[in-house]
Motif scaffolding. Structure first.
Motif, PDB file in Angstrom:
ATOM      1  N   LEU A 166      44.419 -61.154  29.480  1.00 25.18           N
ATOM      2  CA  LEU A 166      43.801 -61.200  30.907  1.00 25.18           C
ATOM      3  C   LEU A 166      44.266 -62.763  31.364  1.00 25.18           C
ATOM      4  O   LEU A 166      43.935 -62.838  32.754  1.00 25.18           O
ATOM      5  CB  LEU A 166      42.271 -60.992  30.820  1.00 25.18           C
ATOM      6  CG  LEU A 166      42.225 -59.697  30.811  1.00 25.18           C
ATOM      7  CD1 LEU A 166      40.718 -59.338  30.961  1.00 25.18           C
ATOM      8  CD2 LEU A 166      42.752 -58.761  31.966  1.00 25.18           C
ATOM      9  N   PHE A 167      44.510 -63.715  30.525  1.00 26.13           N
ATOM     10  CA  PHE A 167      45.045 -65.169  30.939  1.00 26.13           C
ATOM     11  C   PHE A 167      46.278 -65.165  31.233  1.00 26.13           C
ATOM     12  O   PHE A 167      47.265 -65.153  30.445  1.00 26.13           O
ATOM     13  CB  PHE A 167      44.596 -66.075  29.729  1.00 26.13           C
ATOM     14  CG  PHE A 167      43.142 -66.451  30.034  1.00 26.13           C
ATOM     15  CD1 PHE A 167      42.683 -67.318  30.767  1.00 26.13           C
ATOM     16  CD2 PHE A 167      42.044 -65.846  28.990  1.00 26.13           C
ATOM     17  CE1 PHE A 167      41.340 -67.742  30.962  1.00 26.13           C
ATOM     18  CE2 PHE A 167      40.963 -66.337  29.010  1.00 26.13           C
ATOM     19  CZ  PHE A 167      40.327 -67.125  29.858  1.00 26.13           C
ATOM     20  N   GLU A 211      46.081 -66.453  38.718  1.00 29.58           N
ATOM     21  CA  GLU A 211      46.009 -64.952  38.616  1.00 29.58           C
ATOM     22  C   GLU A 211      45.284 -64.315  37.533  1.00 29.58           C
ATOM     23  O   GLU A 211      44.952 -63.008  37.697  1.00 29.58           O
ATOM     24  CB  GLU A 211      47.697 -64.664  38.004  1.00 29.58           C
ATOM     25  CG  GLU A 211      48.715 -64.960  39.084  1.00 29.58           C
ATOM     26  CD  GLU A 211      48.185 -63.763  40.162  1.00 29.58           C
ATOM     27  OE1 GLU A 211      48.313 -62.789  40.180  1.00 29.58           O
ATOM     28  OE2 GLU A 211      48.525 -64.419  41.363  1.00 29.58           O
ATOM     29  N   SER A 212      44.753 -65.104  36.734  1.00 25.21           N
ATOM     30  CA  SER A 212      43.762 -64.467  35.457  1.00 25.21           C
ATOM     31  C   SER A 212      42.580 -63.813  36.119  1.00 25.21           C
ATOM     32  O   SER A 212      42.051 -62.842  35.706  1.00 25.21           O
ATOM     33  CB  SER A 212      43.141 -65.573  34.524  1.00 25.21           C
ATOM     34  OG  SER A 212      44.174 -66.140  33.927  1.00 25.21           O
ATOM     35  N   LEU A 228      36.965 -65.091  27.725  1.00 26.89           N
ATOM     36  CA  LEU A 228      36.695 -64.742  29.360  1.00 26.89           C
ATOM     37  C   LEU A 228      35.348 -65.384  29.708  1.00 26.89           C
ATOM     38  O   LEU A 228      35.485 -65.730  30.929  1.00 26.89           O
ATOM     39  CB  LEU A 228      36.449 -63.190  29.286  1.00 26.89           C
ATOM     40  CG  LEU A 228      37.692 -62.279  29.172  1.00 26.89           C
ATOM     41  CD1 LEU A 228      37.188 -60.853  29.517  1.00 26.89           C
ATOM     42  CD2 LEU A 228      39.160 -62.734  29.934  1.00 26.89           C
ATOM     43  N   ALA A 229      34.191 -65.622  28.796  1.00 29.98           N
ATOM     44  CA  ALA A 229      33.176 -66.377  29.729  1.00 29.98           C
ATOM     45  C   ALA A 229      33.102 -67.685  28.900  1.00 29.98           C
ATOM     46  O   ALA A 229      31.796 -67.816  28.444  1.00 29.98           O
ATOM     47  CB  ALA A 229      32.127 -65.275  29.036  1.00 29.98           C
ATOM     48  N   HIS A 230      33.915 -68.360  28.837  1.00 30.28           N
ATOM     49  CA  HIS A 230      33.994 -69.798  28.223  1.00 30.28           C
ATOM     50  C   HIS A 230      32.919 -70.603  29.186  1.00 30.28           C
ATOM     51  O   HIS A 230      33.011 -70.568  30.456  1.00 30.28           O
ATOM     52  CB  HIS A 230      35.335 -70.422  28.248  1.00 30.28           C
ATOM     53  CG  HIS A 230      35.572 -71.460  27.261  1.00 30.28           C
ATOM     54  ND1 HIS A 230      35.597 -71.591  26.190  1.00 30.28           N
ATOM     55  CD2 HIS A 230      35.544 -72.939  27.512  1.00 30.28           C
ATOM     56  CE1 HIS A 230      35.626 -72.593  25.331  1.00 30.28           C
ATOM     57  NE2 HIS A 230      35.535 -73.586  26.515  1.00 30.28           N
ATOM     58  N   ASP A 267      41.197 -72.349  37.184  1.00 30.00           N
ATOM     59  CA  ASP A 267      41.529 -70.778  36.588  1.00 30.00           C
ATOM     60  C   ASP A 267      40.310 -70.587  35.655  1.00 30.00           C
ATOM     61  O   ASP A 267      40.017 -69.350  35.661  1.00 30.00           O
ATOM     62  CB  ASP A 267      42.983 -71.081  36.241  1.00 30.00           C
ATOM     63  CG  ASP A 267      43.595 -69.444  36.141  1.00 30.00           C
ATOM     64  OD1 ASP A 267      42.897 -68.555  36.773  1.00 30.00           O
ATOM     65  OD2 ASP A 267      44.473 -69.297  35.242  1.00 30.00           O
ATOM     66  N   SER A 268      40.215 -71.052  34.606  1.00 29.54           N
ATOM     67  CA  SER A 268      39.253 -70.790  33.761  1.00 29.54           C
ATOM     68  C   SER A 268      37.717 -70.367  34.256  1.00 29.54           C
ATOM     69  O   SER A 268      37.150 -69.419  33.997  1.00 29.54           O
ATOM     70  CB  SER A 268      38.927 -71.716  32.584  1.00 29.54           C
ATOM     71  OG  SER A 268      40.230 -72.133  31.840  1.00 29.54           O
ATOM     72  N   ILE A 269      37.560 -71.309  35.370  1.00 29.66           N
ATOM     73  CA  ILE A 269      36.187 -71.068  35.972  1.00 29.66           C
ATOM     74  C   ILE A 269      36.175 -69.931  36.730  1.00 29.66           C
ATOM     75  O   ILE A 269      35.242 -69.079  36.879  1.00 29.66           O
ATOM     76  CB  ILE A 269      35.807 -72.289  36.763  1.00 29.66           C
ATOM     77  CG1 ILE A 269      35.664 -73.336  35.960  1.00 29.66           C
ATOM     78  CG2 ILE A 269      34.660 -71.898  37.734  1.00 29.66           C
ATOM     79  CD1 ILE A 269      35.284 -74.534  36.670  1.00 29.66           C
TER      80      ILE A 269
END
Length: 416
Positions: free
Chosen positions: A200-201, A207-208, A240-242, A255-257
């Motif tokens: 999903l990344f 896009e993730s 996914l929930a970093h 993007d991670s957020i």
């Protein structure tokens, strides 16, 4: 106070058109005639009339039971009769522009032949499996009966955490299978959706988060069928929930957020459905965003097994090798037998296996199940061995595994 035991009857694919009531009656008479331990699987019916219609009988565990064998004349039985799905997992893909397609999840219809006996072969202390099953059933019951989640909070999220190799993912899959079976009166079918977190990344910026939203949109479409119990497995949920405060120091932090925000939003939306359960696992809880942790109704730690659990694992492995005619048949006492009558004199083989179990403390469940294989591959000279000789081979295999682990730990220290 009545003692209850769950008994599952798995029918053959081409069984005769016989009613469930008739099957239960025949199986009940059969079980009353044979010796059965709690938490056991019966596959061999010899010349019994069951052979034509019944593939497997699974007798559940009875945590409060003080007998080594189940007395079917005195216990109350919860019967479950069903067929298995044999098709296996189906991959769900999403277009990734010019790069083709990526696998975002796999779907498995439940109850599945892929997961048979998985629940029975997971061993933990303190009734963890039974507690998780009750937790999950209560979640579904509250939601199904319309309990207001604004009054009593219930997000239907279970988080299993602990070191690698402790069976977190396997327990999630086995729990989804058991829930489908136990709640068969409420749901006509079950579905396990396993999210491929790493896929999903996307390499394309921003896009993730969109992929997470697309995936949950498809899950919501599936959940619209209220007769299907949908279990969503997010393995290594920290991907996914970093923790968002840690994302700020990395590359492409926004993007991670976005991914975390998308996941939390989707969980809040999907919890309105009464037929969905989210199962998550993590090896690194310190990296999970606290907002996700707060949404988990149940947070269960799974550590490395105790001596008792190790003995159960080894005992089940040895019985499997006896059934496969790799070890010559010989009676080896179960933990239940030892617990019921502690004064009973133990056989030399039982004492030897207990000693091996004590020596194996610190090994994960995944490592424990490799020990019999290593014992036969490296230290057994015959294809069919005595139990006593095989136990000596297991001792050597455990020593080798511990030595290899010390070597890797030494390398880690040198790297710091």
């Amino acid at each position: 106070m009545s003692v209850f035991v769950d008994v599952e009857i798995i029918l053959r694919e081409y069984s005769n058109n016989i009613s469930k009531k008739a099957i239960i009656a025949v199986v009940h008479r059969y079980l009353q005639k044979i010796i059965v331990r709690p938490n056991s699987v019966i596959n061999n019916f010899e010349n019994s009339v069951l052979h034509k219609d019944v593939k497997t009988i699974i007798v559940g565990d009875i945590p409060t039971y003080n007998n080594s064998f189940v007395d079917f004349g005195s216990v109350e039985v919860n019967w479950f009769v069903y067929n298995l799905d044999d098709y296996g997992p189906i991959m769900q893909c999403e277009s990734d522009g010019d790069e083709g397609e990526i696998i975002i999840s796999t779907q498995l219809s439940l109850p599945s032949a892929c997961l048979v006996n998985l629940w029975e072969n997971l061993y933990y202390d303190h009734n963890i499996k039974q507690n998780l099953l009750r937790y999950a059933q209560t979640m579904m019951e509250f939601s199904d009966k319309g309990v207001d989640c604004n009054v009593i909070s219930c997000n239907r999220v279970i988080l299993l955490h602990g070191p690698p190799g402790t069976g977190k993912t396997s327990l999630c899959k086995a729990l989804a299978q058991k829930l489908t079976i136990r709640m068969s009166e409420r749901f006509t079918s079950g579905l396990l959706i396993e999210i491929n977190s790493h896929s999903l990344f996307s390499k394309w910026f921003s896009e993730s988060g969109k992929l997470v939203n697309k995936m949950f949109t498809k899950i919501k479409e599936t959940v619209e069928n209220t007769n299907t119990l949908v279990c969503v497995l997010i393995d290594e949920v920290e991907s996914l929930a970093h923790a968002r405060n840690q994302c700020l120091s990395g590359s492409e932090p926004s993007d991670s957020i976005r991914v975390v925000n998308a996941l939390l939003t989707q969980i809040d939306q999907i919890k309105r459905h009464s037929n969905v359960l989210i199962l998550a696992t993590s090896n690194m809880t310190e990296t999970i965003d606290l907002a996700f942790v707060d949404r988990a109704d149940i947070k269960q730690y799974l550590g490395n097994p105790s001596v008792t659990a190790i003995y159960k694992v080894y005992h089940s492995c040895i019985n499997e090798l006896i059934k496969a005619q790799i070890i010559k048949e010989q009676v080896l006492e179960s933990v239940e037998t030892l617990t019921v009558d502690e004064s009973k004199e133990k056989t030399e083989e039982t004492k030897q296996l207990l000693a091996i179990s004590e020596r194996s403390c610190g090994l994960s469940g995944r490592s424990l199940r490799k020990i019999p294989f290593l014992a036969h591959a490296l230290f057994s000279e015959k294809s069919l061995v005595n139990l006593n000789d095989f136990l000596y081979s297991m001792e050597k295999a455990v020593d080798k595994e511990l030595e290899e682990r010390r070597h890797f730990e030494g390398l880690k220290k040198q790297s710091y």
